[in-house]
Scaffold this motif. Structure first.
Motif, PDB file in Angstrom:
ATOM      1  N   ARG A  96      -6.023 -29.900  -3.802  1.00  0.00           N
ATOM      2  CA  ARG A  96      -5.667 -28.665  -4.530  1.00  0.00           C
ATOM      3  C   ARG A  96      -5.512 -27.556  -3.502  1.00  0.00           C
ATOM      4  NH1 ARG A  96      -7.183 -28.395  -9.886  1.00  0.00           N
ATOM      5  NH2 ARG A  96      -6.076 -26.402  -9.845  1.00  0.00           N
ATOM      6  N   ILE A  97      -4.465 -26.747  -3.619  1.00  0.00           N
ATOM      7  CA  ILE A  97      -4.142 -25.683  -2.662  1.00  0.00           C
ATOM      8  C   ILE A  97      -4.219 -24.350  -3.398  1.00  0.00           C
ATOM      9  CG2 ILE A  97      -2.480 -24.833  -0.979  1.00  0.00           C
ATOM     10  CD1 ILE A  97      -1.259 -27.623  -0.901  1.00  0.00           C
ATOM     11  N   PHE A  98      -4.894 -23.371  -2.769  1.00  0.00           N
ATOM     12  CA  PHE A  98      -5.054 -22.040  -3.351  1.00  0.00           C
ATOM     13  C   PHE A  98      -4.634 -20.990  -2.328  1.00  0.00           C
ATOM     14  CE2 PHE A  98      -8.124 -24.783  -5.427  1.00  0.00           C
ATOM     15  CZ  PHE A  98      -7.925 -24.503  -6.771  1.00  0.00           C
ATOM     16  N   ARG A  99      -4.011 -19.914  -2.827  1.00  0.00           N
ATOM     17  CA  ARG A  99      -3.691 -18.766  -1.987  1.00  0.00           C
ATOM     18  C   ARG A  99      -4.910 -17.845  -1.937  1.00  0.00           C
ATOM     19  NH1 ARG A  99       0.028 -16.750  -4.780  1.00  0.00           N
ATOM     20  NH2 ARG A  99       1.855 -17.646  -3.779  1.00  0.00           N
ATOM     21  N   ILE A 100      -5.305 -17.379  -0.744  1.00  0.00           N
ATOM     22  CA  ILE A 100      -6.476 -16.519  -0.552  1.00  0.00           C
ATOM     23  C   ILE A 100      -6.030 -15.073  -0.699  1.00  0.00           C
ATOM     24  CG2 ILE A 100      -8.302 -15.838   1.045  1.00  0.00           C
ATOM     25  CD1 ILE A 100      -8.025 -18.578   2.356  1.00  0.00           C
ATOM     26  N   ASP A 101      -6.622 -14.364  -1.662  1.00  0.00           N
ATOM     27  CA  ASP A 101      -6.295 -12.951  -1.903  1.00  0.00           C
ATOM     28  C   ASP A 101      -7.386 -12.095  -1.263  1.00  0.00           C
ATOM     29  OD1 ASP A 101      -5.305 -10.594  -2.741  1.00  0.00           O
ATOM     30  OD2 ASP A 101      -5.785 -10.854  -4.866  1.00  0.00           O
ATOM     31  N   ALA A 102      -7.246 -11.777   0.035  1.00  0.00           N
ATOM     32  CA  ALA A 102      -8.225 -10.953   0.758  1.00  0.00           C
ATOM     33  C   ALA A 102      -7.507 -10.006   1.700  1.00  0.00           C
ATOM     34  CB  ALA A 102      -9.213 -11.835   1.522  1.00  0.00           C
ATOM     35  N   ARG A 103      -6.361  -9.472   1.293  1.00  0.00           N
ATOM     36  CA  ARG A 103      -5.593  -8.589   2.173  1.00  0.00           C
ATOM     37  C   ARG A 103      -6.280  -7.236   2.295  1.00  0.00           C
ATOM     38  NH1 ARG A 103      -0.633 -10.734  -0.334  1.00  0.00           N
ATOM     39  NH2 ARG A 103       0.515 -11.946   1.204  1.00  0.00           N
ATOM     40  N   ASN A 104      -6.253  -6.695   3.490  1.00  0.00           N
ATOM     41  CA  ASN A 104      -6.736  -5.336   3.749  1.00  0.00           C
ATOM     42  C   ASN A 104      -5.816  -4.744   4.800  1.00  0.00           C
ATOM     43  OD1 ASN A 104      -8.070  -2.975   4.083  1.00  0.00           O
ATOM     44  ND2 ASN A 104     -10.015  -3.846   4.690  1.00  0.00           N
ATOM     45  N   PRO A 105      -5.001  -3.738   4.453  1.00  0.00           N
ATOM     46  CA  PRO A 105      -4.014  -3.241   5.422  1.00  0.00           C
ATOM     47  C   PRO A 105      -4.619  -2.449   6.563  1.00  0.00           C
ATOM     48  CG  PRO A 105      -3.963  -1.935   3.411  1.00  0.00           C
ATOM     49  CD  PRO A 105      -4.893  -3.074   3.154  1.00  0.00           C
ATOM     50  N   SER A 106      -5.898  -2.025   6.456  1.00  0.00           N
ATOM     51  CA  SER A 106      -6.456  -1.147   7.484  1.00  0.00           C
ATOM     52  C   SER A 106      -7.367  -1.863   8.480  1.00  0.00           C
ATOM     53  CB  SER A 106      -7.247  -0.007   6.825  1.00  0.00           C
ATOM     54  OG  SER A 106      -8.293  -0.536   6.026  1.00  0.00           O
ATOM     55  N   ALA A 107      -7.977  -2.985   8.122  1.00  0.00           N
ATOM     56  CA  ALA A 107      -8.932  -3.649   9.022  1.00  0.00           C
ATOM     57  C   ALA A 107      -9.011  -5.123   8.662  1.00  0.00           C
ATOM     58  CB  ALA A 107     -10.321  -2.995   8.936  1.00  0.00           C
ATOM     59  N   ALA A 108      -9.563  -5.911   9.600  1.00  0.00           N
ATOM     60  CA  ALA A 108      -9.745  -7.344   9.375  1.00  0.00           C
ATOM     61  C   ALA A 108     -10.878  -7.576   8.369  1.00  0.00           C
ATOM     62  CB  ALA A 108     -10.047  -8.057  10.687  1.00  0.00           C
ATOM     63  N   VAL A 109     -10.836  -8.748   7.701  1.00  0.00           N
ATOM     64  CA  VAL A 109     -11.806  -9.093   6.667  1.00  0.00           C
ATOM     65  C   VAL A 109     -12.393 -10.460   7.018  1.00  0.00           C
ATOM     66  CG1 VAL A 109     -12.168  -9.525   4.220  1.00  0.00           C
ATOM     67  CG2 VAL A 109     -10.526  -7.803   4.946  1.00  0.00           C
ATOM     68  N   GLY A 110     -13.728 -10.560   7.018  1.00  0.00           N
ATOM     69  CA  GLY A 110     -14.389 -11.843   7.204  1.00  0.00           C
ATOM     70  C   GLY A 110     -14.581 -12.538   5.869  1.00  0.00           C
ATOM     71  N   ILE A 111     -14.127 -13.783   5.744  1.00  0.00           N
ATOM     72  CA  ILE A 111     -14.230 -14.522   4.481  1.00  0.00           C
ATOM     73  C   ILE A 111     -14.980 -15.826   4.728  1.00  0.00           C
ATOM     74  CG2 ILE A 111     -12.090 -13.519   3.619  1.00  0.00           C
ATOM     75  CD1 ILE A 111     -10.735 -16.210   4.173  1.00  0.00           C
ATOM     76  N   GLU A 112     -15.596 -16.353   3.644  1.00  0.00           N
ATOM     77  CA  GLU A 112     -16.299 -17.636   3.686  1.00  0.00           C
ATOM     78  C   GLU A 112     -15.955 -18.407   2.427  1.00  0.00           C
ATOM     79  OE1 GLU A 112     -20.555 -18.261   5.107  1.00  0.00           O
ATOM     80  OE2 GLU A 112     -20.780 -18.564   2.946  1.00  0.00           O
ATOM     81  N   LEU A 113     -15.469 -19.642   2.607  1.00  0.00           N
ATOM     82  CA  LEU A 113     -15.143 -20.543   1.506  1.00  0.00           C
ATOM     83  C   LEU A 113     -16.115 -21.712   1.545  1.00  0.00           C
ATOM     84  CD1 LEU A 113     -11.535 -20.200   2.520  1.00  0.00           C
ATOM     85  CD2 LEU A 113     -12.043 -19.963   0.101  1.00  0.00           C
ATOM     86  N   ASP A 114     -16.594 -22.163   0.353  1.00  0.00           N
ATOM     87  CA  ASP A 114     -17.557 -23.266   0.315  1.00  0.00           C
ATOM     88  C   ASP A 114     -17.419 -24.022  -0.987  1.00  0.00           C
ATOM     89  OD1 ASP A 114     -20.093 -22.663  -1.641  1.00  0.00           O
ATOM     90  OD2 ASP A 114     -19.212 -20.808  -0.911  1.00  0.00           O
ATOM     91  N   THR A 115     -17.854 -25.293  -0.936  1.00  0.00           N
ATOM     92  CA  THR A 115     -17.970 -26.138  -2.128  1.00  0.00           C
ATOM     93  C   THR A 115     -19.407 -26.621  -2.271  1.00  0.00           C
ATOM     94  OG1 THR A 115     -17.303 -28.053  -0.799  1.00  0.00           O
ATOM     95  CG2 THR A 115     -15.565 -26.893  -2.006  1.00  0.00           C
TER      96      THR A 115
END
Length: 377
Positions: free
Chosen positions: A162-181
């Protein structure tokens, strides 16, 4: 929420002092945490069993009915005198007392079944083949439950995916994300892959993980500052080798803290330009020489003067003409010095507002700075 009472701030002066103010508001938002999976209800012990009910006692036996004695038989007219009397007929047997009704056994106590954990949600049906623009989206704080059983395999291992698009855009700075099952809703050996760009097109594999929490997966990446026109990031959920099953995918984001806008600073102070060297006035011209007058001729003797008389005195000479004065020299012009730059003046205070009700009061938001005046308010 929208239905609750709002909060207000009053700006005034000490005692009766009034003037212009510059009011600012900064807010510290709490970090958003991902929702926790529902926990199973607490185990409650079964209720105590009721005491056993004893069967009722049988009724006492009824007394046997007493039959009245039979009368003596009458002599038969046909029997000769002196003959023994005939025997009386036998008595009927006594009626036995009625048996008590059979007692029913006591009802078995009803025991409540111990509560069980809530069943996992039914996995959705396998999705069809989707293009990059039609893939579902997972946002910060979401947890999605799905299944890879029977799903197509187009990326990575041979298992369904299964493929999902990650919605974590921030135009001003980088964003740290964590994905888990790692949640309890996952029931098989998962494998996560994160792509910069769509993996079905020209996406580049950025990071992957197999067993960070048991047989489940966890992967952490930093998404650079993105705008709407840049390529999105994607996550692929699949199994180890050809294993398929149900998954519970979560996404948590660490957004950079938002700082309130800083007030404009005054322009830097620049030193004045150096003064030009003083210009000396021109020297006056040299004095002109005094004109030399020719000597006067000797006076002629008067015809009426007697001989031997002293000669008359000569008239006095005119005073010498003084030399012309030099033209007055103008003083040197004063050097022009640039005035030091001053801070920008504050904006003119607005006129005093009319009397307003609570619902008509102005609003100040996080990071705002409002300039106003209390003069005459």
């Amino acid at each position: 929420t929208a239905g609750q009472e709002a909060w207000y701030v009053v700006v005034e002066g000490y005692r009766s002092i009034e003037g212009q103010f510059d009011l600012g508001l900064s807010c510290a938002m709490p970090p958003s945490l991902p929702p926790q999976p529902p926990s199973s209800p607490p185990h409650r012990p079964p209720p105590p069993l009721p005491p056993p009910s004893l069967p009722p006692l049988p009724p006492p036996p009824l007394p046997s009915p007493s039959l009245p004695p039979l009368p003596p038989p009458r002599p038969s007219p046909s029997s000769p005198p002196g003959a023994p009397p005939p025997r009386s007929p036998p008595r009927p047997p006594p009626i036995p007392p009625p048996l008590p009704p059979p007692s029913s056994p006591p009802p078995a106590p009803v025991q409540s079944a111990p509560p069980s954990s809530p069943p996992l949600p039914h996995p959705p049906p396998s999705p069809p083949l989707l293009a990059c623009d039609d893939l579902p989206t997972i946002g910060c704080g979401d947890r999605l439950v799905g299944s890879t059983v029977g799903a197509p395999s187009r990326v990575g291992s041979a298992s369904g995916e299964r493929i999902f698009r990650i919605d974590a855009r921030n135009p001003s700075a980088a964003v740290g994300i964590e994905l888990d099952t790692c949640a309890d809703g996952t029931n098989y050996d998962t494998y996560l892959r994160v792509y910069a760009g769509c993996p079905l097109d020209t996406g580049e594999l950025h990071k992957e993980d197999d067993d960070s929490c048991g047989l489940s997966s966890r992967v952490s990446v930093t998404v650079p500052a993105q705008t709407a026109g840049q390529e999105a990031w994607y996550v692929v959920v699949e199994g180890y080798r050809s294993i398929e099953g149900q998954f519970d995918l979560g996404l948590s984001c660490a957004m950079p803290p938002s700082l309130p806008p800083q007030p404009p600073s005054s322009p830097p102070h620049r030193p004045p330009p150096p003064l030009p060297p003083p210009s000396l006035p021109p020297l006056p011209p040299p004095p002109l020489p005094s004109p030399s007058l020719p000597p006067l001729p000797p006076p002629r003797p008067s015809p009426s003067s007697p001989p031997g008389a002293p000669p008359p005195r000569s008239p006095p000479r005119p005073p010498p003409i003084p030399p012309p004065l030099p033209p007055p020299s103008s003083p040197p012009p004063a050097p022009v010095q640039s005035a030091p730059p001053s801070s920008p003046p504050l904006p003119h205070p607005p006129p005093s507002p009319p009397l307003l009700a609570c619902d008509d009061l102005p609003t100040i938001g996080c990071g705002d700075r409002l300039v106003g005046s209390t003069v005459g308010a």
